[in-house]
Design a protein around this motif. Structure first.
Motif, PDB file in Angstrom:
ATOM      1  N   VAL A 168       0.824  -1.095   0.017  1.00  0.00           N
ATOM      2  CA  VAL A 168       0.028  -0.093  -0.035  1.00  0.00           C
ATOM      3  C   VAL A 168       0.965   1.282  -0.118  1.00  0.00           C
ATOM      4  CG1 VAL A 168      -1.512   1.332   1.191  1.00  0.00           C
ATOM      5  CG2 VAL A 168      -1.933  -1.178   1.060  1.00  0.00           C
ATOM      6  N   VAL A 169       1.853   1.346   0.903  1.00  0.00           N
ATOM      7  CA  VAL A 169       2.766   2.455   1.132  1.00  0.00           C
ATOM      8  C   VAL A 169       3.281   2.860  -0.180  1.00  0.00           C
ATOM      9  CG1 VAL A 169       4.816   3.661   2.096  1.00  0.00           C
ATOM     10  CG2 VAL A 169       2.887   2.524   3.498  1.00  0.00           C
ATOM     11  N   ARG A 170       4.082   1.698  -0.788  1.00  0.00           N
ATOM     12  CA  ARG A 170       5.020   1.975  -2.120  1.00  0.00           C
ATOM     13  C   ARG A 170       4.094   2.319  -3.220  1.00  0.00           C
ATOM     14  NH1 ARG A 170       7.379  -2.278  -3.957  1.00  0.00           N
ATOM     15  NH2 ARG A 170       9.373  -1.092  -4.462  1.00  0.00           N
ATOM     16  N   ASN A 171       2.699   1.695  -3.383  1.00  0.00           N
ATOM     17  CA  ASN A 171       1.860   2.038  -4.509  1.00  0.00           C
ATOM     18  C   ASN A 171       1.298   3.467  -4.209  1.00  0.00           C
ATOM     19  OD1 ASN A 171       2.397  -0.291  -5.926  1.00  0.00           O
ATOM     20  ND2 ASN A 171       0.778  -1.407  -5.070  1.00  0.00           N
ATOM     21  N   GLU A 172       0.615   3.855  -3.090  1.00  0.00           N
ATOM     22  CA  GLU A 172      -0.009   4.819  -2.949  1.00  0.00           C
ATOM     23  C   GLU A 172       0.790   5.952  -2.162  1.00  0.00           C
ATOM     24  OE1 GLU A 172      -3.650   3.607  -0.963  1.00  0.00           O
ATOM     25  OE2 GLU A 172      -3.751   1.956  -2.112  1.00  0.00           O
ATOM     26  N   HIS A 173       1.976   5.831  -1.672  1.00  0.00           N
ATOM     27  CA  HIS A 173       2.501   6.786  -0.898  1.00  0.00           C
ATOM     28  C   HIS A 173       3.968   6.978  -1.131  1.00  0.00           C
ATOM     29  CE1 HIS A 173      -1.076   7.437   1.683  1.00  0.00           C
ATOM     30  NE2 HIS A 173      -1.116   6.135   1.788  1.00  0.00           N
ATOM     31  N   SER A 174       4.380   6.948  -2.594  1.00  0.00           N
ATOM     32  CA  SER A 174       5.725   6.941  -3.002  1.00  0.00           C
ATOM     33  C   SER A 174       5.780   8.600  -3.498  1.00  0.00           C
ATOM     34  CB  SER A 174       5.939   6.124  -3.891  1.00  0.00           C
ATOM     35  OG  SER A 174       5.151   6.475  -5.186  1.00  0.00           O
ATOM     36  N   PHE A 175       7.169   8.799  -3.724  1.00  0.00           N
ATOM     37  CA  PHE A 175       7.380  10.256  -4.349  1.00  0.00           C
ATOM     38  C   PHE A 175       7.104   9.922  -5.689  1.00  0.00           C
ATOM     39  CE2 PHE A 175      11.122  10.241  -1.261  1.00  0.00           C
ATOM     40  CZ  PHE A 175      10.712  11.441  -0.492  1.00  0.00           C
ATOM     41  N   ASP A 176       6.960   8.932  -6.323  1.00  0.00           N
ATOM     42  CA  ASP A 176       6.376   8.922  -7.679  1.00  0.00           C
ATOM     43  C   ASP A 176       5.106   9.305  -7.734  1.00  0.00           C
ATOM     44  OD1 ASP A 176       9.023   8.380  -8.564  1.00  0.00           O
ATOM     45  OD2 ASP A 176       8.725   6.102  -8.672  1.00  0.00           O
ATOM     46  N   THR A 177       4.331   8.649  -6.835  1.00  0.00           N
ATOM     47  CA  THR A 177       2.690   8.785  -6.647  1.00  0.00           C
ATOM     48  C   THR A 177       2.468  10.491  -6.316  1.00  0.00           C
ATOM     49  OG1 THR A 177       2.610   6.578  -5.950  1.00  0.00           O
ATOM     50  CG2 THR A 177       0.717   8.194  -5.371  1.00  0.00           C
ATOM     51  N   ARG A 178       3.255  11.194  -5.262  1.00  0.00           N
ATOM     52  CA  ARG A 178       3.043  12.270  -5.138  1.00  0.00           C
ATOM     53  C   ARG A 178       3.385  13.422  -6.318  1.00  0.00           C
ATOM     54  NH1 ARG A 178       0.745  10.181  -1.549  1.00  0.00           N
ATOM     55  NH2 ARG A 178       1.344  10.281   0.735  1.00  0.00           N
ATOM     56  N   ALA A 179       4.449  12.827  -6.951  1.00  0.00           N
ATOM     57  CA  ALA A 179       4.832  13.739  -8.309  1.00  0.00           C
ATOM     58  C   ALA A 179       3.717  13.569  -9.507  1.00  0.00           C
ATOM     59  CB  ALA A 179       5.952  13.231  -8.820  1.00  0.00           C
ATOM     60  N   GLY A 180       3.087  12.327  -9.385  1.00  0.00           N
ATOM     61  CA  GLY A 180       1.951  12.068 -10.264  1.00  0.00           C
ATOM     62  C   GLY A 180       0.633  13.121 -10.136  1.00  0.00           C
ATOM     63  N   VAL A 181       0.480  13.234  -8.596  1.00  0.00           N
ATOM     64  CA  VAL A 181      -0.654  14.159  -8.266  1.00  0.00           C
ATOM     65  C   VAL A 181      -0.402  15.435  -8.750  1.00  0.00           C
ATOM     66  CG1 VAL A 181      -1.798  15.099  -6.604  1.00  0.00           C
ATOM     67  CG2 VAL A 181      -1.290  12.570  -6.316  1.00  0.00           C
ATOM     68  N   LEU A 182       0.841  15.996  -8.671  1.00  0.00           N
ATOM     69  CA  LEU A 182       1.125  17.495  -8.786  1.00  0.00           C
ATOM     70  C   LEU A 182       1.199  17.589 -10.476  1.00  0.00           C
ATOM     71  CD1 LEU A 182       4.160  17.924  -6.653  1.00  0.00           C
ATOM     72  CD2 LEU A 182       1.995  18.959  -6.499  1.00  0.00           C
ATOM     73  N   ILE A 183       1.595  16.687 -11.252  1.00  0.00           N
ATOM     74  CA  ILE A 183       1.482  16.722 -12.766  1.00  0.00           C
ATOM     75  C   ILE A 183       0.117  16.652 -13.200  1.00  0.00           C
ATOM     76  CG2 ILE A 183       1.891  15.397 -14.668  1.00  0.00           C
ATOM     77  CD1 ILE A 183       4.674  14.691 -13.639  1.00  0.00           C
ATOM     78  N   ASP A 184      -0.741  15.856 -12.576  1.00  0.00           N
ATOM     79  CA  ASP A 184      -2.228  15.843 -12.978  1.00  0.00           C
ATOM     80  C   ASP A 184      -2.823  17.074 -12.738  1.00  0.00           C
ATOM     81  OD1 ASP A 184      -1.941  13.209 -13.862  1.00  0.00           O
ATOM     82  OD2 ASP A 184      -2.728  12.332 -12.022  1.00  0.00           O
ATOM     83  N   ASP A 185      -2.680  17.663 -11.643  1.00  0.00           N
ATOM     84  CA  ASP A 185      -3.206  18.730 -11.013  1.00  0.00           C
ATOM     85  C   ASP A 185      -2.823  20.000 -12.067  1.00  0.00           C
ATOM     86  OD1 ASP A 185      -4.523  17.752  -9.259  1.00  0.00           O
ATOM     87  OD2 ASP A 185      -3.333  18.514  -7.464  1.00  0.00           O
ATOM     88  N   VAL A 186      -1.708  20.039 -12.558  1.00  0.00           N
ATOM     89  CA  VAL A 186      -1.144  21.113 -13.508  1.00  0.00           C
ATOM     90  C   VAL A 186      -1.727  20.935 -14.619  1.00  0.00           C
ATOM     91  CG1 VAL A 186       0.962  21.878 -14.696  1.00  0.00           C
ATOM     92  CG2 VAL A 186       0.952  21.472 -12.293  1.00  0.00           C
ATOM     93  N   VAL A 187      -2.009  19.754 -15.255  1.00  0.00           N
ATOM     94  CA  VAL A 187      -2.550  19.434 -16.362  1.00  0.00           C
ATOM     95  C   VAL A 187      -4.059  19.679 -16.553  1.00  0.00           C
ATOM     96  CG1 VAL A 187      -3.251  17.526 -18.189  1.00  0.00           C
ATOM     97  CG2 VAL A 187      -0.831  17.761 -17.164  1.00  0.00           C
ATOM     98  N   ASP A 188      -4.719  19.685 -15.383  1.00  0.00           N
ATOM     99  CA  ASP A 188      -5.993  19.736 -15.219  1.00  0.00           C
ATOM    100  C   ASP A 188      -6.155  21.337 -15.182  1.00  0.00           C
ATOM    101  OD1 ASP A 188      -6.734  17.217 -15.023  1.00  0.00           O
ATOM    102  OD2 ASP A 188      -7.329  17.269 -13.057  1.00  0.00           O
TER     103      ASP A 188
END
Length: 198
Positions: A168-188
């Motif tokens: 769970v941590v490695r899939n949902e709480h990694s630096f990659d996951t957090r970066a993905g949220v930032l990228i998605d928000d910028v795209v939106d």
């Protein structure tokens, strides 16, 4: 202000913290471990068990004089090896600074320990149960802390539970996951701005 605010929690490096049994540290298997600095302040997770004679190994600075000397093993652990320490120990201890606890900021150590397959014991903090419902061993008093530490580690954290938490941590709480949220928000946001200009 009418603005949607979503916190990005602390997270872990999934390439550095992961579950593996290949390289445990034998001298830690019957000891709790605390990796963190004292700042010459009260740290309940280490101070309580160390003061009560529980086998604790502490790595960090400014602990001298606040816990028995034999509990202090060094001033630091190399970050590249930290996973092995968390995974090897009977329990990995964590607590929060007062301001973090009061404001509901979950410690990054929680994510690192769980990603490594370590048996986390931490003070309770607002929001933790929302991130890991009924999954993490928490204490709110010295008695509760010692009760957890004196239980069978495999009873507190069965192997399948450790594996699930790591995943769970490695899939949902990694630096990659957090970066993905930032990228998605910028795209939106970019798409919204383009739409507003039309």
């Amino acid at each position: 202000w009418g603005v949607d605010v979503r916190p990005l929690l602390q997270c872990t490096d999934r390439n550095r913290f992961y579950l593996s049994d290949d390289d445990r540290i034998p001298e830690l298997t019957e000891r709790a471990i605390m990796v963190g600095n004292s700042r010459k302040m009260y740290r309940s997770s280490a101070w309580i068990p160390a003061s009560m004679g529980y086998p604790v190994t502490i790595y960090g600075t400014d602990w001298a004089g606040s816990v028995p000397d034999e509990a202090i093993a060094g001033s630091r652990v190399d970050n590249a090896a930290l996973r092995r320490y968390y995974r090897s120990a009977r329990f990995a201890l964590n607590d929060h600074w007062d301001d973090m606890r009061e404001m509901g900021f979950v410690s990054n150590r929680i994510f690192d320990v769980l990603a490594s397959g370590g048996r986390l014991v931490t003070d309770d903090v607002q929001g933790l149960s929302e991130v890991f419902p009924d999954s993490v061993a928490t204490y709110s008093s010295p008695i509760e802390l010692m009760e957890i530490l004196n239980r069978d580690p495999d009873e507190v954290y069965p192997p399948e539970k450790l594996a699930a938490l790591s995943e769970v941590v490695r899939n949902e709480h990694s630096f990659d996951t957090r970066a993905g949220v930032l990228i998605d928000d910028v795209v939106d946001l970019r798409a919204q701005l383009r739409g507003a200009r039309r």
